[in-house]
Design an enzyme around this catalytic site. Structure first.
Site, PDB file in Angstrom:
ATOM      1  N   ASP A 203       2.388  56.606 -46.227  1.00 13.38           N
ATOM      2  CA  ASP A 203       3.091  55.449 -46.758  1.00 13.38           C
ATOM      3  C   ASP A 203       2.155  54.939 -47.836  1.00 13.38           C
ATOM      4  O   ASP A 203       1.107  54.374 -47.521  1.00 13.38           O
ATOM      5  CB  ASP A 203       3.305  54.384 -45.676  1.00 13.38           C
ATOM      6  CG  ASP A 203       4.107  53.210 -46.221  1.00 13.38           C
ATOM      7  OD1 ASP A 203       3.799  52.769 -47.345  1.00 13.38           O
ATOM      8  OD2 ASP A 203       5.031  52.744 -45.549  1.00 13.38           O
ATOM      9  N   HIS A 204       2.517  55.161 -49.092  1.00 14.95           N
ATOM     10  CA  HIS A 204       1.509  54.914 -50.136  1.00 14.95           C
ATOM     11  C   HIS A 204       1.104  53.442 -50.233  1.00 14.95           C
ATOM     12  O   HIS A 204       0.072  53.121 -50.784  1.00 14.95           O
ATOM     13  CB  HIS A 204       1.948  55.488 -51.491  1.00 14.95           C
ATOM     14  CG  HIS A 204       2.948  54.654 -52.238  1.00 14.95           C
ATOM     15  ND1 HIS A 204       4.285  54.688 -51.980  1.00 14.95           N
ATOM     16  CD2 HIS A 204       2.798  53.753 -53.231  1.00 14.95           C
ATOM     17  CE1 HIS A 204       4.918  53.842 -52.784  1.00 14.95           C
ATOM     18  NE2 HIS A 204       4.030  53.263 -53.555  1.00 14.95           N
ATOM     19  N   HIS A 266       7.469  50.693 -46.248  1.00 14.73           N
ATOM     20  CA  HIS A 266       6.471  49.852 -46.925  1.00 14.73           C
ATOM     21  C   HIS A 266       6.475  48.403 -46.412  1.00 14.73           C
ATOM     22  O   HIS A 266       5.436  47.842 -46.079  1.00 14.73           O
ATOM     23  CB  HIS A 266       6.720  49.820 -48.432  1.00 14.73           C
ATOM     24  CG  HIS A 266       6.866  51.176 -49.055  1.00 14.73           C
ATOM     25  ND1 HIS A 266       6.140  52.267 -48.645  1.00 14.73           N
ATOM     26  CD2 HIS A 266       7.670  51.630 -50.065  1.00 14.73           C
ATOM     27  CE1 HIS A 266       6.477  53.327 -49.385  1.00 14.73           C
ATOM     28  NE2 HIS A 266       7.409  52.971 -50.239  1.00 14.73           N
TER      29      HIS A 266
HETATM   30  C1  BG6 Z   1       8.808  54.411 -53.326  1.00 10.55           C
HETATM   31  C2  BG6 Z   1      10.303  54.238 -53.439  1.00 10.55           C
HETATM   32  O1  BG6 Z   1       8.440  54.752 -52.027  1.00 10.55           O
HETATM   33  O2  BG6 Z   1       8.162  53.207 -53.695  1.00 10.55           O
HETATM   34  C3  BG6 Z   1      10.693  53.812 -54.835  1.00 10.55           C
HETATM   35  O3  BG6 Z   1      10.961  55.455 -53.109  1.00 10.55           O
HETATM   36  C4  BG6 Z   1       9.920  52.585 -55.256  1.00 10.55           C
HETATM   37  O4  BG6 Z   1      12.095  53.544 -54.926  1.00 10.55           O
HETATM   38  C5  BG6 Z   1       8.423  52.795 -55.031  1.00 10.55           C
HETATM   39  O5  BG6 Z   1      10.177  52.323 -56.617  1.00 10.55           O
HETATM   40  C6  BG6 Z   1       7.654  51.505 -55.263  1.00 10.55           C
HETATM   41  O6  BG6 Z   1       6.285  51.780 -55.229  1.00 10.55           O
HETATM   42  P1  BG6 Z   1       5.252  50.864 -56.023  1.00 10.55           P
HETATM   43  O7  BG6 Z   1       3.915  51.422 -55.660  1.00 10.55           O
HETATM   44  O8  BG6 Z   1       5.582  50.999 -57.470  1.00 10.55           O
HETATM   45  O9  BG6 Z   1       5.479  49.470 -55.523  1.00 10.55           O
END
Ligand code: BG6
Length: 517
Positions: A203-204, A266
């Site tokens: 989960d980045h 997230h």
């Molecule tokens: C991803 C989603 O996991 O996270 C995308 O699939 C989203 O739809 C993105 O735009 C948002 O990531 P960040 O790091 O830009 O907030």
């Protein structure tokens, strides 16, 4: 960066040396010609190289269906670094990675392609005369997760050096399932082939500096913990807002929606880190145990065609940063009968000793007024005896706002006297900004996550039971929405803060969404 700053910045890591000593590794990326590989994974590997954090022996194999030569793959990745790396290409450093980079073409359900991959890696070990860790990074569309895992099993690669420090690892991208049943099924397939400590579910958001800092803010400061509970907190608001629309991903997005794409993973991670109990130690299992416990304490959501604990909506045309933009239904690849939500909001009740009675309001949407992810802890108001709200006394609830992105920092909203001969008050902000204190060149989430997986630290990855607990909460909502179709699906103008209906969630307790503006 001066040594003192380094120390302040990573107090949790001090003494653990987990940023050092990744063992000799062969990393294989499945989905090598995909978007994520170019935008995030390879630039992250380059930046790790730049910081001298890659192991002395590091080989990278791109695996994909397209027939590409080794040299073409290397050139594609040179271009990816040029375009997406946070720091410019350093040819000398990159060349050290590049010379050990190759491409392996094959189908994900083609056992022979995995057998030949296994031989290729065995040959690398032989040539180097040493054992290597195998790190398999699954960055493909979810439809092929299962065949890849099964083939890693049948080719014998999953079990190489198992129970040693060089045990094979599998890193899996999202989406991890579409609902509780499919997540369970995927976990079963994975756990048939790999043991849980070999599995790294990404989960980045957990790789973001500010998300990691949440634990530091909470547990390395003694002033917050005593008031972080139902005695003092009135409500918690978590916002993950994006100003972008679905862009060219309409086809994929329409099968997903905000709940699957952002809330289940997230946003729920932000809830867990904000609400969890102090872990008994910083080891991965202690932290993940607490996260699972608190997710399990969230009560089932009340679902009604109107009312209830959830709101969903999709964006209509509007203005984002002054520019006119299309509505969701006009985006490319969206079917005319779509009932997919681009915004979801929920009111969560956490039924445990610390939080009973404190609503957690969460929301995430695309095409909102601006990109802003934050956690706001709103404290109870003081008794309104001396300075109650009115013309003279403009008094706000004390609020601690942890801004995840883009302006990373922590703000405390408090009330102050306006200088002058009269006693008048006004809310003021005490602000800590990451970039002012530490500079702006923080590592990207993927750098941290790839390094941690290589080193074998699973703290920032999702455990199997954690993902199931989160799916268990949201799956009834997905079913309910499926049954309702378009009924109850609200609209909001692109560039706004979401549908009016989402105010209803907070109205019962006279709360209001922060505008994040
Ligand atoms: C991803 C989603 O996991 O996270 C995308 O699939 C989203 O739809 C993105 O735009 C948002 O990531 P960040 O790091 O830009 O907030």
């Amino acid at each position: 960066m001066s040594p003192e700053i380094e120390e302040v910045r990573h107090p949790f890591l001090k003494g653990l040396s987990k940023h050092r000593g990744a063992p000799p590794t062969v990393a294989v990326i499945f989905g090598a010609s995909g978007d994520l590989t170019a935008r995030k994974l390879v630039p992250a590997i380059f930046n790790l190289g730049l910081d001298n954090l890659l192991p002395g022996e590091f080989h990278l194999i791109g695996f994909g269906r397209k027939p590409i030569t080794d040299e073409d793959f290397r050139e594609m990745m040179d271009g990816a670094i040029d375009e997406y790396s946070r720091r410019p290409l350093n040819k000398e450093i990159w060349e050290r990675v590049r010379q050990n980079m190759s491409y392996h073409a094959g189908g994900y359900d083609e056992a022979a392609a995995f057998d030949s991959l296994a031989e290729k890696i065995n040959q690398i070990e032989k040539d180097l005369g040493r054992d290597m860790q195998r790190m398999f990074y699954v960055s493909t569309p979810p439809a092929v997760f299962e065949p890849i895992i099964k083939n890693l099993g049948s080719s014998g690669m999953a079990k190489v050096h198992v129970h040693t420090k060089l045990a094979s690892k599998v890193v899996i991208e999202k989406p991890f399932g579409r609902n509780l049943d499919s997540a369970r099924e995927l976990n079963a397939v994975i756990n048939d082939v790999f043991e849980e400590p070999q599995v790294y579910r990404i989960d980045h958001y957990l790789g973001k500096e500010t998300v990691q800092d949440l634990l530091v803010q909470r547990f390395a400061n003694s002033i917050f913990e005593p008031i972080w509970n139902r005695e003092f907190v009135d409500c918690v608001q978590i916002t993950v807002a994006e100003s972008l629309g679905v862009g060219s991903r309409g086809g994929y997005y329409d099968t997903s929606g905000a709940l699957r794409d952002m809330i289940q993973n997230h946003t729920m991670q932000l809830v867990a880190l904000t609400a969890m109990e102090p872990p008994v130690s910083l080891d991965p299992e202690s932290i993940r145990d607490e996260k699972v416990k608190v997710i399990k304490a969230i009560q089932p959501l009340k679902l009604m065609a109107e009312g209830g604990d959830v709101v969903r909506a999709r964006y209509a045309k509007g203005l984002v940063k002054g520019e006119p933009v299309k509505g969701y239904m006009e985006e490319a690849g969206i079917p005319a009968d779509s009932s997919t939500e681009t915004y979801a909001a929920m009111r969560l009740a956490i039924n445990n000793w610390r939080w009973q009675g404190v609503p957690f309001y969460i929301r995430s949407g695309k095409r909102m007024a601006r990109r802003a992810s934050e956690i706001a802890i709103q404290f109870k108001r003081p008794p309104g005896i001396l300075f109650s709200e009115g013309d003279k006394f403009n008094v706000a609830a004390n609020t601690m706002v942890i801004s995840i992105q883009p302006d990373e920092g922590v703000t405390l909203v408090m009330n102050s006297k306006i200088p002058g001969l009269e006693t008048r008050t006004q809310p003021v902000k005490m602000h800590f900004s990451y970039s002012t204190t530490f500079g702006s060149n923080t590592p990207e989430a993927y750098e941290r996550l790839i390094l941690d997986a290589m080193v074998g630290d699973s703290t920032l990855f999702i455990r199997g039971d954690e993902t199931e607990a989160s799916w268990k909460l949201v799956t009834p909502v997905l079913k309910h929405w499926e049954e309702c179709g378009q009924y109850g699906l609200e609209e909001y103008a692109a560039g706004s803060w979401g549908p009016v209906a989402s105010e209803r969630l907070l109205g019962e307790r006279q709360h209001h969404w922060r505008r994040s503006g």
